[in-house]
Motif scaffolding. Structure first.
Motif, PDB file in Angstrom:
ATOM      1  N   ILE A 207      -4.976  10.461  14.489  1.00  0.00           N
ATOM      2  CA  ILE A 207      -5.611  10.297  13.185  1.00  0.00           C
ATOM      3  C   ILE A 207      -5.127  11.413  12.261  1.00  0.00           C
ATOM      4  N   ASP A 208      -4.514  11.014  11.145  1.00  0.00           N
ATOM      5  CA  ASP A 208      -3.960  11.974  10.188  1.00  0.00           C
ATOM      6  C   ASP A 208      -4.726  11.944   8.869  1.00  0.00           C
ATOM      7  N   LEU A 209      -4.815  13.115   8.258  1.00  0.00           N
ATOM      8  CA  LEU A 209      -5.416  13.234   6.933  1.00  0.00           C
ATOM      9  C   LEU A 209      -4.307  13.312   5.896  1.00  0.00           C
ATOM     10  N   ALA A 210      -4.435  12.540   4.811  1.00  0.00           N
ATOM     11  CA  ALA A 210      -3.440  12.619   3.726  1.00  0.00           C
ATOM     12  C   ALA A 210      -4.149  12.407   2.398  1.00  0.00           C
ATOM     13  N   TYR A 211      -3.586  13.010   1.347  1.00  0.00           N
ATOM     14  CA  TYR A 211      -4.033  12.720  -0.024  1.00  0.00           C
ATOM     15  C   TYR A 211      -3.053  11.699  -0.576  1.00  0.00           C
ATOM     16  N   THR A 212      -3.568  10.599  -1.124  1.00  0.00           N
ATOM     17  CA  THR A 212      -2.675   9.530  -1.560  1.00  0.00           C
ATOM     18  C   THR A 212      -3.370   8.649  -2.596  1.00  0.00           C
ATOM     19  N   PHE A 213      -2.695   7.587  -3.008  1.00  0.00           N
ATOM     20  CA  PHE A 213      -3.288   6.602  -3.903  1.00  0.00           C
ATOM     21  C   PHE A 213      -3.568   5.384  -3.034  1.00  0.00           C
ATOM     22  N   PHE A 214      -4.806   5.230  -2.627  1.00  0.00           N
ATOM     23  CA  PHE A 214      -5.134   4.236  -1.604  1.00  0.00           C
ATOM     24  C   PHE A 214      -4.669   2.833  -1.996  1.00  0.00           C
ATOM     25  N   VAL A 242      -1.548  16.000   5.034  1.00  0.00           N
ATOM     26  CA  VAL A 242      -2.285  17.274   5.081  1.00  0.00           C
ATOM     27  C   VAL A 242      -2.309  17.832   6.509  1.00  0.00           C
ATOM     28  N   ASP A 243      -2.766  17.000   7.460  1.00  0.00           N
ATOM     29  CA  ASP A 243      -2.861  17.524   8.835  1.00  0.00           C
ATOM     30  C   ASP A 243      -3.132  16.380   9.820  1.00  0.00           C
ATOM     31  N   ARG A 244      -2.771  16.620  11.055  1.00  0.00           N
ATOM     32  CA  ARG A 244      -3.220  15.716  12.131  1.00  0.00           C
ATOM     33  C   ARG A 244      -4.622  16.156  12.524  1.00  0.00           C
ATOM     34  N   LEU A 245      -5.614  15.302  12.325  1.00  0.00           N
ATOM     35  CA  LEU A 245      -7.000  15.716  12.586  1.00  0.00           C
ATOM     36  C   LEU A 245      -7.275  15.773  14.082  1.00  0.00           C
ATOM     37  N   PHE A 246      -6.845  14.735  14.793  1.00  0.00           N
ATOM     38  CA  PHE A 246      -6.930  14.817  16.250  1.00  0.00           C
ATOM     39  C   PHE A 246      -6.067  13.760  16.905  1.00  0.00           C
ATOM     40  N   ILE A 262     -16.619  15.414  16.105  1.00  0.00           N
ATOM     41  CA  ILE A 262     -15.389  16.204  15.968  1.00  0.00           C
ATOM     42  C   ILE A 262     -15.310  16.668  14.516  1.00  0.00           C
ATOM     43  N   GLU A 263     -15.166  17.996  14.328  1.00  0.00           N
ATOM     44  CA  GLU A 263     -15.114  18.541  12.965  1.00  0.00           C
ATOM     45  C   GLU A 263     -13.747  19.154  12.709  1.00  0.00           C
ATOM     46  N   SER A 264     -13.212  18.938  11.526  1.00  0.00           N
ATOM     47  CA  SER A 264     -11.936  19.577  11.172  1.00  0.00           C
ATOM     48  C   SER A 264     -12.217  20.961  10.595  1.00  0.00           C
ATOM     49  N   THR A 265     -11.153  21.675  10.267  1.00  0.00           N
ATOM     50  CA  THR A 265     -11.335  22.897   9.488  1.00  0.00           C
ATOM     51  C   THR A 265     -11.460  22.488   8.013  1.00  0.00           C
ATOM     52  N   PHE A 266     -11.626  23.475   7.114  1.00  0.00           N
ATOM     53  CA  PHE A 266     -11.653  23.151   5.680  1.00  0.00           C
ATOM     54  C   PHE A 266     -10.221  23.069   5.149  1.00  0.00           C
ATOM     55  N   TYR A 267      -9.963  22.063   4.320  1.00  0.00           N
ATOM     56  CA  TYR A 267      -8.646  21.893   3.687  1.00  0.00           C
ATOM     57  C   TYR A 267      -8.803  22.043   2.179  1.00  0.00           C
ATOM     58  N   THR A 268      -7.796  22.668   1.576  1.00  0.00           N
ATOM     59  CA  THR A 268      -7.839  22.878   0.127  1.00  0.00           C
ATOM     60  C   THR A 268      -7.580  21.570  -0.608  1.00  0.00           C
ATOM     61  N   LEU A 269      -8.428  21.286  -1.571  1.00  0.00           N
ATOM     62  CA  LEU A 269      -8.197  20.101  -2.413  1.00  0.00           C
ATOM     63  C   LEU A 269      -7.263  20.503  -3.562  1.00  0.00           C
ATOM     64  N   PRO A 270      -6.298  19.670  -3.919  1.00  0.00           N
ATOM     65  CA  PRO A 270      -5.376  20.051  -4.991  1.00  0.00           C
ATOM     66  C   PRO A 270      -6.076  20.062  -6.360  1.00  0.00           C
ATOM     67  N   ASP A 271      -5.613  20.953  -7.270  1.00  0.00           N
ATOM     68  CA  ASP A 271      -6.200  20.989  -8.622  1.00  0.00           C
ATOM     69  C   ASP A 271      -5.749  19.772  -9.422  1.00  0.00           C
ATOM     70  N   ILE A 272      -4.481  19.420  -9.253  1.00  0.00           N
ATOM     71  CA  ILE A 272      -3.953  18.253  -9.976  1.00  0.00           C
ATOM     72  C   ILE A 272      -3.705  17.164  -8.946  1.00  0.00           C
ATOM     73  N   GLU A 317     -12.585  22.805  -1.472  1.00  0.00           N
ATOM     74  CA  GLU A 317     -12.203  22.584  -0.068  1.00  0.00           C
ATOM     75  C   GLU A 317     -13.023  21.455   0.546  1.00  0.00           C
ATOM     76  N   ILE A 318     -12.415  20.782   1.519  1.00  0.00           N
ATOM     77  CA  ILE A 318     -13.107  19.670   2.178  1.00  0.00           C
ATOM     78  C   ILE A 318     -12.939  19.785   3.691  1.00  0.00           C
ATOM     79  N   LYS A 319     -14.000  19.447   4.399  1.00  0.00           N
ATOM     80  CA  LYS A 319     -13.966  19.399   5.868  1.00  0.00           C
ATOM     81  C   LYS A 319     -14.337  17.976   6.281  1.00  0.00           C
ATOM     82  N   LEU A 320     -13.662  17.433   7.296  1.00  0.00           N
ATOM     83  CA  LEU A 320     -13.976  16.067   7.734  1.00  0.00           C
ATOM     84  C   LEU A 320     -14.714  16.079   9.061  1.00  0.00           C
ATOM     85  N   VAL A 321     -15.672  15.198   9.169  1.00  0.00           N
ATOM     86  CA  VAL A 321     -16.491  15.139  10.379  1.00  0.00           C
ATOM     87  C   VAL A 321     -16.476  13.701  10.913  1.00  0.00           C
ATOM     88  N   TYR A 322     -16.135  13.572  12.205  1.00  0.00           N
ATOM     89  CA  TYR A 322     -16.166  12.263  12.863  1.00  0.00           C
ATOM     90  C   TYR A 322     -17.314  12.274  13.859  1.00  0.00           C
TER      91      TYR A 322
END
Ligand SMILES: C[S@@+](CC[C@H](N)C(=O)[O-])C[C@H]1O[C@@H](n2cnc3c(N)ncnc32)[C@H](O)[C@@H]1O
Length: 335
Positions: A207-214, A242-246, A262-272, A317-322
């Motif tokens: 499971i990967d985390l990414a910022y995108t245009f869904f 952004v990262d491989r969550l698990f 399962i909790e991720s670490t905090f990830y920085t959200l982009p300003d733009i 910042e954002i943290k993801l929780v499963y």
């Protein structure tokens, strides 16, 4: 007659290379089942368990029509079984199939390819009517000579008998981004009971985390006949990995105890973020060795949008929780 027909279909699945060959052979399998099945599948037996929702018999039957999923799993299981037969020429192979549905799609078609004297299968489902349907198919196709045992039970709590040493365990009880269905709870329970050399399929879920245009991301939508292979898809160019969550595999459950969160670490959200405003999760599945399902090749590897950054723009910042203690779901925390 039916056994012969099924053998031809499963061989065409195993030999298929191009996406159109895979599509065609999976459609043949789906028609085969629909033609010979004598009962209607219940759609009111969806069951809620601690760990997720078990699909109704009708919902589980429909999974055969997720074509690349079906073909890839059958190919992977065929490869794993062939390996086991070669490595242990003297031995009988024990298979546990957790969540077989009304067609036992991922093992039944393969049986005619293997020596019935060397294979034992335990098929589990929480829905009795699905097991009755499998029993029906076994008689109609003429597979009664195989050593098959059907057990109506919850695979999340099922205890494998001491005298059944599993060589291959299979469970495909998942929805995209591991939401809704109990794949993780079932995998955890089964894997913990396997001998260390046993194979569990799927071997890995990433499971990967990414910022995108869904909305611009590739996704398998309503028409399964328009399924595309990963190489034919146009990737969205501004997606930011952004990262491989698990990674869920045997090692994961050897490390983790009974934690259902399962909790991720905090990830920085982009300003733009106008080109990638959505916080999304991407699923890839390694079924067995080189046989994989990539993003959007199947319903179970479709991308999932957790939240739009337009709705959370005052945070950095954002943290993801499963959490899969009940119905598996994702949530987030902000900082
Ligand atoms: C997604 S369907 C897949 C059916 C079939 N294995 C296939 O690949 O086409 C999942 C199946 O697993 C069963 N299932 C889900 N959770 C279960 C549980 N906790 N115990 C037993 N069976 C379960 C459902 O009833 C359903 O038949």
């Amino acid at each position: 007659m039916y056994k012969q027909e099924l053998t031809i279909i499963v061989k065409s699945i195993i030999d298929s290379n191009t996406v159109s060959e895979q599509l065609e052979s999976a459609q043949q399998l789906s028609c085969f089942y629909k033609n010979i099945i004598s009962c209607t599948h219940s759609d009111d037996n969806e069951t809620l368990v601690n760990g997720g929702v078990a699909l109704s018999s009708s919902g589980a039957a429909d999974c055969v029509d997720d074509y690349l999923r079906t073909v890839s799993f059958i190919k992977g299981i065929h490869k794993a079984l062939t390996r086991l037969f070669i490595n242990s020429p003297e031995k009988s192979i024990n298979i546990l199939y957790a969540g077989c549905g009304p067609y036992a799609t991922l093992i039944l078609p393969l049986l005619p390819l293997f020596d019935k004297g060397r294979i034992s299968v335990v098929l589990i489902d929480i829905n009795r009517s699905s097991l009755e349907s499998v029993q029906n198919l076994v008689s109609t196709i003429g597979l009664e000579d195989y050593n098959l045992q059907m057990i109506e039970t919850n695979a999340i709590t099922y205890k494998i008998p001491d005298d059944f040493k599993v060589d291959l365990a299979i469970s495909e009880t998942m929805h995209y981004a591991l939401t809704r269905e109990p794949q993780i709870a079932i995998s955890g329970n089964i894997i913990k009971q396997l001998p260390c050399e046993a194979i569990f399929i799927p071997q890995e879920i990433r499971i990967d985390l990414a910022y995108t245009f869904f909305d611009y991301e590739q996704s398998l939508r309503v028409n399964v006949n328009e399924v595309k292979g990963y190489k034919e898809m146009q990737p969205y160019p501004h997606k930011v990995f952004v990262d491989r969550l698990f990674t869920i595999n045997k090692e994961h459950f050897e490390r983790e105890n009974s934690n259902s969160r399962i909790e991720s670490t905090f990830y920085t959200l982009p300003d733009i973020f106008e080109n990638y405003p959505d916080v999304c999760l991407f699923t890839e599945i390694k079924i067995f060795e080189d046989i994989e399902l990539q993003t959007a090749e199947s319903y179970i590897t479709n991308p999932y949008c957790l939240v739009s950054m337009y709705g959370i723009k005052d945070y950095s910042e954002i943290k993801l929780v499963y959490d899969f203690s009940e119905i598996p779901k994702w949530s987030y925390q902000l900082k």
